[in-house]
Scaffold this motif. Structure first.
Motif, PDB file in Angstrom:
ATOM      1  N   ALA A 139      35.101  73.060  70.150  1.00 33.83           N
ATOM      2  CA  ALA A 139      35.266  72.355  71.422  1.00 33.83           C
ATOM      3  C   ALA A 139      33.941  72.144  72.138  1.00 33.83           C
ATOM      4  N   ASN A 140      32.913  72.847  71.681  1.00 34.85           N
ATOM      5  CA  ASN A 140      31.599  72.729  72.330  1.00 34.85           C
ATOM      6  C   ASN A 140      30.526  72.231  71.366  1.00 34.85           C
ATOM      7  N   GLY A 141      30.962  71.336  70.462  1.00 33.39           N
ATOM      8  CA  GLY A 141      30.004  70.646  69.606  1.00 33.39           C
ATOM      9  C   GLY A 141      29.818  71.227  68.224  1.00 33.39           C
ATOM     10  N   GLY A 142      30.547  72.283  67.892  1.00 30.82           N
ATOM     11  CA  GLY A 142      30.355  72.926  66.604  1.00 30.82           C
ATOM     12  C   GLY A 142      30.978  72.145  65.458  1.00 30.82           C
ATOM     13  N   THR A 143      30.246  72.059  64.360  1.00 29.48           N
ATOM     14  CA  THR A 143      30.746  71.439  63.134  1.00 29.48           C
ATOM     15  C   THR A 143      30.271  72.282  61.950  1.00 29.48           C
ATOM     16  N   THR A 144      30.680  71.905  60.774  1.00 34.57           N
ATOM     17  CA  THR A 144      30.227  72.616  59.576  1.00 34.57           C
ATOM     18  C   THR A 144      29.217  71.784  58.785  1.00 34.57           C
ATOM     19  N   ASP A 145      28.495  70.911  59.474  1.00 37.77           N
ATOM     20  CA  ASP A 145      27.444  70.134  58.815  1.00 37.77           C
ATOM     21  C   ASP A 145      26.234  70.044  59.736  1.00 37.77           C
ATOM     22  N   ASP A 146      25.249  69.272  59.332  1.00 42.37           N
ATOM     23  CA  ASP A 146      24.023  69.231  60.115  1.00 42.37           C
ATOM     24  C   ASP A 146      24.156  68.445  61.409  1.00 42.37           C
ATOM     25  N   LYS A 147      25.351  67.977  61.728  1.00 41.43           N
ATOM     26  CA  LYS A 147      25.579  67.318  63.020  1.00 41.43           C
ATOM     27  C   LYS A 147      25.989  68.327  64.085  1.00 41.43           C
ATOM     28  N   ASP A 148      26.055  69.588  63.722  1.00 36.93           N
ATOM     29  CA  ASP A 148      26.469  70.626  64.657  1.00 36.93           C
ATOM     30  C   ASP A 148      25.605  70.596  65.924  1.00 36.93           C
ATOM     31  N   GLY A 149      26.271  70.690  67.071  1.00 38.14           N
ATOM     32  CA  GLY A 149      25.546  70.664  68.341  1.00 38.14           C
ATOM     33  C   GLY A 149      25.937  71.806  69.264  1.00 38.14           C
ATOM     34  N   ALA A 150      26.309  72.938  68.688  1.00 37.89           N
ATOM     35  CA  ALA A 150      26.827  74.045  69.503  1.00 37.89           C
ATOM     36  C   ALA A 150      25.766  75.076  69.877  1.00 37.89           C
ATOM     37  N   GLU A 151      24.526  74.908  69.425  1.00 38.05           N
ATOM     38  CA  GLU A 151      23.529  75.956  69.670  1.00 38.05           C
ATOM     39  C   GLU A 151      23.302  76.177  71.162  1.00 38.05           C
ATOM     40  N   LYS A 152      23.170  75.120  71.929  1.00 41.66           N
ATOM     41  CA  LYS A 152      22.929  75.286  73.372  1.00 41.66           C
ATOM     42  C   LYS A 152      24.077  76.041  74.023  1.00 41.66           C
ATOM     43  N   PHE A 153      25.291  75.693  73.632  1.00 41.46           N
ATOM     44  CA  PHE A 153      26.455  76.401  74.190  1.00 41.46           C
ATOM     45  C   PHE A 153      26.404  77.885  73.842  1.00 41.46           C
ATOM     46  N   LEU A 154      26.084  78.201  72.590  1.00 39.77           N
ATOM     47  CA  LEU A 154      26.084  79.599  72.147  1.00 39.77           C
ATOM     48  C   LEU A 154      24.880  80.377  72.670  1.00 39.77           C
ATOM     49  N   ASN A 155      23.900  79.691  73.200  1.00 34.42           N
ATOM     50  CA  ASN A 155      22.803  80.390  73.866  1.00 34.42           C
ATOM     51  C   ASN A 155      23.111  80.656  75.342  1.00 34.42           C
ATOM     52  N   GLY A 156      24.291  80.213  75.768  1.00 33.05           N
ATOM     53  CA  GLY A 156      24.720  80.498  77.137  1.00 33.05           C
ATOM     54  C   GLY A 156      25.979  81.307  77.202  1.00 33.05           C
ATOM     55  N   THR A 157      26.784  81.240  76.143  1.00 33.57           N
ATOM     56  CA  THR A 157      28.069  81.938  76.101  1.00 33.57           C
ATOM     57  C   THR A 157      28.347  82.360  74.665  1.00 33.57           C
ATOM     58  N   SER A 158      28.676  83.600  74.469  1.00 36.07           N
ATOM     59  CA  SER A 158      29.022  84.041  73.120  1.00 36.07           C
ATOM     60  C   SER A 158      30.479  83.716  72.822  1.00 36.07           C
TER      61      SER A 158
END
Length: 528
Positions: free
Chosen positions: A178-197
């Motif tokens: 729901a916050n940009g995560g995917t299983t390929d190189d289009k994944d965009g969840a890093e920023k979210f996971l650096n703010g919320t585990s």
């Protein structure tokens, strides 16, 4: 050690049922606890499990997430239950089947499922971050709601030892997706996971500044093996000299980066110092490329250098708690050699080998990172001591210090005549040390092709091809013996790790992969 984890003969499937102590503690909601302040020297870039691969990131991620298998304390020989309660490795070591523990939940209370496991591991592979190599050649599939199967293209007996790496943590797939995560190189969840585990570990991320500090808060939904002892843990980026002052004044309760000299002056009536050898191997190598150096590529010259080194003298430089490794594989990992087989100084032998080499009047350059310390140990200091020891045996080398950012390129591109570096395990399995085989990762940096050492190449390939635990351990030892006898690498020192804690802190044990298990750090009764 490997054999203890497997039951039955090689011909039978290997089934391991892990004691399930993890489930059913009922969570820790409603209790309160103190705040713990930890000082550490940061190398932090991210706490996204699929991307982090630095020491600080490993420690933080391990505190917020869980893996399918783990290690308890400093025992690297036995994978223990994490989010999996059992595993079965096929006889050909190509298929690893894991049974999930029941009842485990993420910090939002939702259950940990096989779908979360598949998503998490496929994401590590797909985003192609630093830890992606851990699952090279591995595919991940759900067998049923409680079973996940990992299939390796090649035999992979090391996989149960790789899975505890915090980079292979299981994330809440619905939250991450729901916050940009995917299983390929289009994944965009890093920023979210650096703010919320989004994990199931004992702590959750409250705030993060990769340059200064991370703050973790107790996970009220956690139902793992033991309740977290602290409401809040603050991990600060502090240099070692200041760590000494802070822990003595009580500004912090844990200091992680002090050298042997620094801890020797502490009042151990007020502080607890836990010391022991780390899993790092500091080593010297001599480039085998004749176009790089006709001296270092001379086998008699290599032998002379090995025999000229005063290994005991280097341990004095390294400080209390350090040990001499007998092989490139450090003492706590299967395949290491016993201490009695460690290289020894032999000045008469060094003189004979030097004479036999015919090398005369050459002064190879000894390269090393001049601005880098490992666990408080300066490479400059070690290089100077080596130069002095070699000179006493009639071997002259020129010190060639350079900033690590510069020298790394020379090292990786095979340009150093002699190099002083270190190796830390990516995972605690001897296969990680095939990098030192001819044509291996580090072998190539020494310009050492398989054709130059066919016997050692065969020893390495024999060790890599075997699945049986006992035979595997023996063959890796034979590989290490052949390296000591004829390879260009010289294991020098396993430096000590020192963890300093206030008397109020318990359970602060060193782990080579994640340094400190934040969830296992406790508070003594009546203290903070």
């Amino acid at each position: 050690m490997f054999g203890a984890r497997r039951s039955g003969a090689l011909a039978a499937a290997v089934a391991v049922v892990l004691a399930v102590a993890a489930c059913g503690s009922g969570g820790s909601a409603g209790r309160s606890g103190p705040t713990l302040v930890i000082d550490s020297t940061f190398d932090l870039k991210t706490v996204d499990p699929a991307r982090e691969y630095e020491l600080t990131g490993q420690m933080l991620t391990h505190g917020m997430y869980e893996t399918l298998l783990t290690f308890e304390g400093d025992d690297l020989g036995t994978p223990a239950p994490g989010l999996a309660s059992a595993y079965e490795l096929s006889p050909d070591a190509r298929t690893l089947t894991l049974t999930l523990a029941t009842g485990r939940v993420f910090s939002d209370g939702s259950p940990v499922t096989a779908d979360d496991v598949v998503f998490s591991l496929q994401r590590v592979i797909g985003v192609k971050g630093n830890p992606s190599f851990l699952l090279d050649g591995v595919t991940v599939a759900k067998k049923d709601d409680s079973t996940v199967v990992l299939t390796s293209a090649e035999p992979n007996a090391a996989l149960p030892y790789i899975l505890p790496n915090p980079a292979l943590s299981i994330v809440n797939s619905k939250v991450v997706t729901a916050n940009g995560g995917t299983t390929d190189d289009k994944d965009g969840a890093e920023k979210f996971l650096n703010g919320t585990s989004a994990g199931s570990g004992p702590y959750m991320l409250k705030s993060l500044d990769v340059a200064s500090q991370a703050v973790l808060a107790r996970n009220p939904a956690y139902n793992g093996p033991a309740e977290p002892a602290y409401d809040t843990i603050v991990i600060r980026n502090v240099q070692a000299a200041t760590q000494v002052l802070n822990v003595q004044k009580g500004d912090s309760q844990v200091a992680l980066d002090l050298s042997g000299d620094q801890v020797s002056g502490l009042d151990q009536g007020k502080l607890t110092v836990t010391s022991g050898p780390s899993a790092y191997t500091i080593f010297l190598f001599l480039n085998q490329g004749a176009d790089i150096s006709t001296a270092t590529s001379n086998q008699q010259y290599v032998s002379a250098v090995k025999k000229a080194i005063d290994y005991a003298g280097l341990l004095q430089v390294a400080g209390a708690g350090s040990v001499q490794p007998a092989s490139m594989i450090p003492t706590m990992i299967t395949g290491s050699l016993p201490a009695g087989e460690a290289p020894k100084q032999d000045l008469a032998g060094a003189a004979a080998a030097l004479a036999a080499s015919g090398v005369n009047g050459q002064t190879p350059k000894l390269a090393y990172p001049s601005d880098f310390t490992l666990l408080g140990l300066s490479f400059q200091t070690i290089a100077e001591r080596l130069q002095s020891q070699l000179a006493a045996a009639g071997i002259t080398v020129e010190l060639a210090p350079a900033p690590v950012a510069t020298e790394l390129d020379n090292y990786r591109n095979g340009k150093e005549e002699m190099g002083l570096w270190y190796w830390g395990p990516d995972f605690p399995d001897p296969s990680n040390y095939l990098a030192f085989a001819p044509d291996g990762l580090i072998g190539k940096r020494a310009n050492w092709p398989a054709s130059a050492a066919p016997d050692i190449d065969r020893a390495a390939k024999a060790a890599a091809s075997v699945v049986d635990p006992a035979e595997r351990a023996n063959l890796y030892q034979e590989f290490q013996r052949s390296l000591n006898a004829g390879g260009p690498f010289i294991p020098l020192v396993q430096p000590a790790t020192n963890i300093v804690t206030a008397k109020s802190v318990t359970g602060a044990a060193y782990n080579p992969i994640w340094t400190l298990d934040l969830g296992a750090v406790g508070a003594a009764a009546g203290g903070q």
